[in-house]
Enzyme design. Structure first.
Site, PDB file in Angstrom:
ATOM      1  N   ASN A  10       0.867  -1.172   0.000  1.00 35.80           N
ATOM      2  CA  ASN A  10       0.000   0.000   0.000  1.00 35.80           C
ATOM      3  C   ASN A  10       0.909   1.228   0.000  1.00 35.80           C
ATOM      4  OD1 ASN A  10      -1.815   2.041   0.514  1.00 35.80           O
ATOM      5  ND2 ASN A  10      -2.333   1.380   2.594  1.00 35.80           N
ATOM      6  N   TRP A  11       1.056   1.835  -1.170  1.00 32.22           N
ATOM      7  CA  TRP A  11       2.015   2.946  -1.295  1.00 32.22           C
ATOM      8  C   TRP A  11       1.490   4.230  -0.678  1.00 32.22           C
ATOM      9  CZ3 TRP A  11       4.416   2.700  -6.953  1.00 32.22           C
ATOM     10  CH2 TRP A  11       5.004   1.435  -7.138  1.00 32.22           C
ATOM     11  N   LYS A  12       0.204   4.268  -0.360  1.00 32.95           N
ATOM     12  CA  LYS A  12      -0.418   5.479   0.196  1.00 32.95           C
ATOM     13  C   LYS A  12      -0.144   6.687  -0.710  1.00 32.95           C
ATOM     14  CE  LYS A  12      -0.208   3.323   4.674  1.00 32.95           C
ATOM     15  NZ  LYS A  12      -0.199   3.462   6.111  1.00 32.95           N
ATOM     16  N   HIS A  98      -9.618   1.566   4.558  1.00 30.78           N
ATOM     17  CA  HIS A  98      -8.367   1.703   5.309  1.00 30.78           C
ATOM     18  C   HIS A  98      -8.603   2.673   6.464  1.00 30.78           C
ATOM     19  CE1 HIS A  98      -4.287   2.788   6.388  1.00 30.78           C
ATOM     20  NE2 HIS A  98      -3.901   1.679   5.792  1.00 30.78           N
ATOM     21  N   GLU A 100      -6.974   5.035   7.539  1.00 28.34           N
ATOM     22  CA  GLU A 100      -6.696   6.437   7.212  1.00 28.34           C
ATOM     23  C   GLU A 100      -7.870   7.070   6.462  1.00 28.34           C
ATOM     24  OE1 GLU A 100      -2.898   5.684   5.407  1.00 28.34           O
ATOM     25  OE2 GLU A 100      -2.096   5.226   7.386  1.00 28.34           O
ATOM     26  N   GLU A 168      -5.657  -4.494  10.495  1.00 30.85           N
ATOM     27  CA  GLU A 168      -4.590  -3.532  10.761  1.00 30.85           C
ATOM     28  C   GLU A 168      -4.914  -2.737  12.022  1.00 30.85           C
ATOM     29  OE1 GLU A 168      -2.475  -2.488   6.764  1.00 30.85           O
ATOM     30  OE2 GLU A 168      -4.182  -1.163   7.018  1.00 30.85           O
ATOM     31  N   GLY A 174       2.458   2.364  10.797  1.00 29.20           N
ATOM     32  CA  GLY A 174       3.503   3.382  10.660  1.00 29.20           C
ATOM     33  C   GLY A 174       4.200   3.754  11.958  1.00 29.20           C
ATOM     34  N   SER A 214       3.128  -1.996  10.482  1.00 27.84           N
ATOM     35  CA  SER A 214       4.567  -2.113  10.764  1.00 27.84           C
ATOM     36  C   SER A 214       5.157  -3.479  10.422  1.00 27.84           C
ATOM     37  CB  SER A 214       4.857  -1.737  12.222  1.00 27.84           C
ATOM     38  OG  SER A 214       4.528  -0.380  12.448  1.00 27.84           O
ATOM     39  N   GLY A 235       2.757  -1.035   4.318  1.00 27.42           N
ATOM     40  CA  GLY A 235       2.819   0.377   3.960  1.00 27.42           C
ATOM     41  C   GLY A 235       4.256   0.804   3.725  1.00 27.42           C
ATOM     42  N   GLY A 236       4.881   1.366   4.756  1.00 23.46           N
ATOM     43  CA  GLY A 236       6.224   1.934   4.640  1.00 23.46           C
ATOM     44  C   GLY A 236       7.230   1.017   3.952  1.00 23.46           C
TER      45      GLY A 236
HETATM   46  P1  PGA Z   1       2.723   0.383   7.647  1.00 19.01           P
HETATM   47  O1  PGA Z   1       1.282   0.628   7.007  1.00 19.01           O
HETATM   48  O2  PGA Z   1       3.255  -0.914   7.088  1.00 19.01           O
HETATM   49  O3  PGA Z   1       3.533   1.561   7.239  1.00 19.01           O
HETATM   50  O4  PGA Z   1       2.523   0.290   9.131  1.00 19.01           O
HETATM   51  C1  PGA Z   1       0.388  -0.435   6.771  1.00 19.01           C
HETATM   52  C2  PGA Z   1      -0.907   0.073   6.177  1.00 19.01           C
HETATM   53  O5  PGA Z   1      -1.404   1.107   6.640  1.00 19.01           O
HETATM   54  O6  PGA Z   1      -1.466  -0.526   5.249  1.00 19.01           O
END
Ligand code: PGA
Length: 253
Positions: A10-12, A98, A100, A168, A174, A214, A235-236
């Site tokens: 997930n590149w956001k 998600h 977010e 999640e 993150g 994470s 994500g990251g």
């Molecule tokens: P993260 O994000 O790996 O940076 O914690 C995961 C996500 O929100 O899909």
């Protein structure tokens, strides 16, 4: 029940044309080098990079996904993108609900469900996200919150073929913090039970439930070897070819 693991990035809101294309090309090359990978791969760049990433992934066993969509096929919705527009660009998946989006855009379970129905109708597979906040966790409400999100966000008609769940914990996204492996397995097993009640045992047993929050090369094996964890939403660490691929390799892909 063998469920093929899904390694999803997930590149956001990250990436411009040059670095997004380079990232996709790097992943494509590495996945090609795996030959016949044991896992399914998915990358979800921002809308602006979908076409370029599709091109960069050509010939590699890596699916393309978006990070959200509207529930209408077209019309007066300024700034929105429809499921049909995503399939038109070659997307196979869309992430929905998600945390977010739930937090930044006030998305409710009902809205996520409506989007998922529309996405399925357009031929997209959905990755429907759930997870508790730290406050909810501290209050002992994790399983209750996740169960309600499943019941409210997953369409009645969802099947293992068109739906993936991503657990999640909001506080793990993150932050570098993660639940224990036992905590993750407990939630995933509980989620599968709720899915069985809602969609029937056969669907629930086949449906993939990803862990996200994470995930990195050093903890991937611990989480992805749990019986009810069928992949990761990353994500990251999905923004670096080496980290994304190390997670896959450490997970037996
Ligand atoms: P993260 O994000 O790996 O940076 O914690 C995961 C996500 O929100 O899909």
């Amino acid at each position: 029940m063998a469920r093929k693991k899904l390694i999803a990035g997930n590149w956001k809101m990250n990436g411009l044309t040059a670095d997004g294309t380079a990232l996709a090309k790097g992943i494509a090359a590495e996945v090609k080098a795996l030959g016949k990978p044991q896992c399914e791969f998915l990358v979800c760049p921002p809308f602006t990079l979908l076409a370029a990433v599709k091109k960069a992934l050509r010939g590699a066993r890596v699916a393309l996904g978006a990070q959200d969509c509207h529930f209408d096929a077209k019309g007066a919705h300024t700034g929105d993108v429809s499921p049909l527009m995503l399939t038109d660009l070659g997307c196979a998946y869309v992430i929905l609900g998600h945390s977010e989006r739930r937090a930044d855009h006030g998305e409710s379970n009902e809205l996520v469900c409506k989007k998922a129905e529309a996405a399925h109708q357009a031929g997209l597979k959905t990755v429907i996200c759930i997870g508790e906040t730290l406050e909810q966790r501290d209050a002992g409400q994790t399983i209750d919150v996740c169960s309600k999100q499943i019941l409210g966000s997953v369409p009645e008609t969802a099947t293992a073929a068109d739906t993936v769940i991503a657990y999640e914990p909001v506080w793990a996204i993150g932050t570098g913090k993660t639940p224990t492996a036992q905590d993750v397995e407990d939630v995933h097993a509980a989620v599968r039970k709720v899915l069985a009640k809602k969609l029937g045992r056969a669907n629930a047993n086949k449906m993939r439930i990803l862990y996200g929050g994470s995930v990195k090369p050093s903890n991937a094996k611990e989480f992805l070897s749990l019986p009810d964890v069928d992949g990761a939403l990353i994500g990251g660490a999905s923004l670096k070819v080496e980290d994304f691929m190390a997670i896959a390799k450490n997970s037996g892909c």
